[in-house]
Scaffold this active site. Structure first.
Site, mmCIF file in Angstrom:
data_model
loop_
_atom_site.group_PDB
_atom_site.id
_atom_site.type_symbol
_atom_site.label_atom_id
_atom_site.label_comp_id
_atom_site.label_asym_id
_atom_site.label_seq_id
_atom_site.Cartn_x
_atom_site.Cartn_y
_atom_site.Cartn_z
ATOM 1 N N CYS A 51 54.854 4.744 35.780
ATOM 2 C CA CYS A 51 53.788 4.164 34.970
ATOM 3 C C CYS A 51 53.816 2.628 35.028
ATOM 4 O O CYS A 51 53.467 2.069 36.069
ATOM 5 C CB CYS A 51 53.855 4.714 33.545
ATOM 6 S SG CYS A 51 52.256 4.620 32.734
ATOM 7 N N HIS A 91 54.642 10.116 33.392
ATOM 8 C CA HIS A 91 55.977 9.992 32.765
ATOM 9 C C HIS A 91 56.827 11.241 33.019
ATOM 10 O O HIS A 91 56.877 12.128 32.156
ATOM 11 C CB HIS A 91 55.814 9.786 31.259
ATOM 12 C CG HIS A 91 55.391 8.412 30.873
ATOM 13 N ND1 HIS A 91 56.275 7.450 30.429
ATOM 14 C CD2 HIS A 91 54.174 7.828 30.889
ATOM 15 C CE1 HIS A 91 55.621 6.333 30.171
ATOM 16 N NE2 HIS A 91 54.348 6.537 30.442
ATOM 17 N N GLU A 107 59.906 11.609 32.797
ATOM 18 C CA GLU A 107 61.067 11.662 31.894
ATOM 19 C C GLU A 107 60.722 12.320 30.561
ATOM 20 O O GLU A 107 61.614 12.590 29.765
ATOM 21 C CB GLU A 107 61.630 10.239 31.682
ATOM 22 C CG GLU A 107 60.858 9.347 30.727
ATOM 23 C CD GLU A 107 59.537 8.813 31.290
ATOM 24 O OE1 GLU A 107 59.143 9.211 32.396
ATOM 25 O OE2 GLU A 107 58.890 8.018 30.582
HETATM 26 N N1 GLN Z 1 49.126 0.590 30.423
HETATM 27 C C1 GLN Z 1 50.464 0.125 30.669
HETATM 28 C C2 GLN Z 1 50.453 -1.104 31.568
HETATM 29 O O1 GLN Z 1 49.430 -1.434 32.091
HETATM 30 C C3 GLN Z 1 51.296 1.218 31.299
HETATM 31 C C4 GLN Z 1 51.434 2.358 30.343
HETATM 32 C C5 GLN Z 1 52.709 3.138 30.486
HETATM 33 O O2 GLN Z 1 53.673 2.714 31.123
HETATM 34 N N2 GLN Z 1 52.739 4.278 29.840
HETATM 35 O O3 GLN Z 1 51.434 -1.748 31.741
#
Ligand code: GLN
Length: 203
Positions: A86, A182, A184
């Site tokens: 992410c 995610h 995890e």
């Molecule tokens: N929206 C976040 C970003 O742009 C990422 C979101 C996340 O890691 N769950 O950094």
């Protein structure tokens, strides 16, 4: 060998990754540990690095001020496998969208991809989907997306591992893996196992 995996622990879903790595090690019968990393010296001797989800602007900035930014770049250049999830996917990218430009957030520039932050819109801040990720086997993988990014373009040496609604959400380039979701946060440890095999030089 005793494997050591460093989780960049400045912000975000850190303890969940530590637990997931431990579960994956048990499954694979690997002796090892997952450590919470806040300082560059702690990355000495690690066999793999995970950059977790959270807020990529914050993670990038804190990596710069702690010296972890340069250290992770050095480890990557030396061939240490890195998994970015992410916000971590955004952080390992070479190119970002106009939101990335505007916030001037630091990118490690490791993977030949361009990313879009919050690619699934505000209406769908968070959702789950079962996706086919062939490198993890036939069984679909439950993916939890939280204000997730997507990969909008990938260079020729990048393998696309999964897509959702036409958008690229999992990629691999050499010893680098990036996923928009995610892994995890679910009990399924297959993605962590895939990464650990790479850290053992078997993947
Ligand atoms: N929206 C976040 C970003 O742009 C990422 C979101 C996340 O890691 N769950 O950094």
């Amino acid at each position: 060998m005793i494997m050591k995996i460093g989780i960049i622990g400045l912000q975000g879903a850190v303890s969940e990754h530590i637990e997931a790595v431990k579960r994956a090690m048990l499954k694979l019968g690997i002796r090892g540990e997952a450590i919470w990393v806040g300082r560059p010296e702690q990355l000495e001797g690690v066999n793999g690095i995970i950059i977790p989800g959270g807020e990529s602007t914050t993670i990038g900035k804190l990596m710069l001020t702690t010296g972890l930014f340069e250290k992770v770049k050095k480890k990557a250049a030396a061939g240490t496998p890195i998994l970015g999830t992410c916000a971590g996917l955004i952080t390992i990218a070479k190119r970002g969208d106009e939101q990335v430009m505007r916030t001037k957030q630091p990118l490690l520039s490791l993977m030949d991809i361009g990313v879009v932050r919050n690619a699934f819109g505000r209406q769908r801040e968070s959702f789950e989907a079962d996706l086919e990720i062939p490198v993890l086997g036939k069984e679909p993988f439950r993916c939890i997306f939280i204000r997730a990014p997507a990969v909008e373009e990938a260079g020729p040496s990048v393998d696309v591992l999964a897509k959702f609604k036409g958008k690229i959400v999992a990629v691999r380039q050499g010893k680098l893996i990036g996923v928009a979701f995610h892994p995890e946060l679910t009990p399924d440890t297959r993605l962590h196992e895939y990464f650990l095999k790479m850290c053992q030089n078997k993947g």
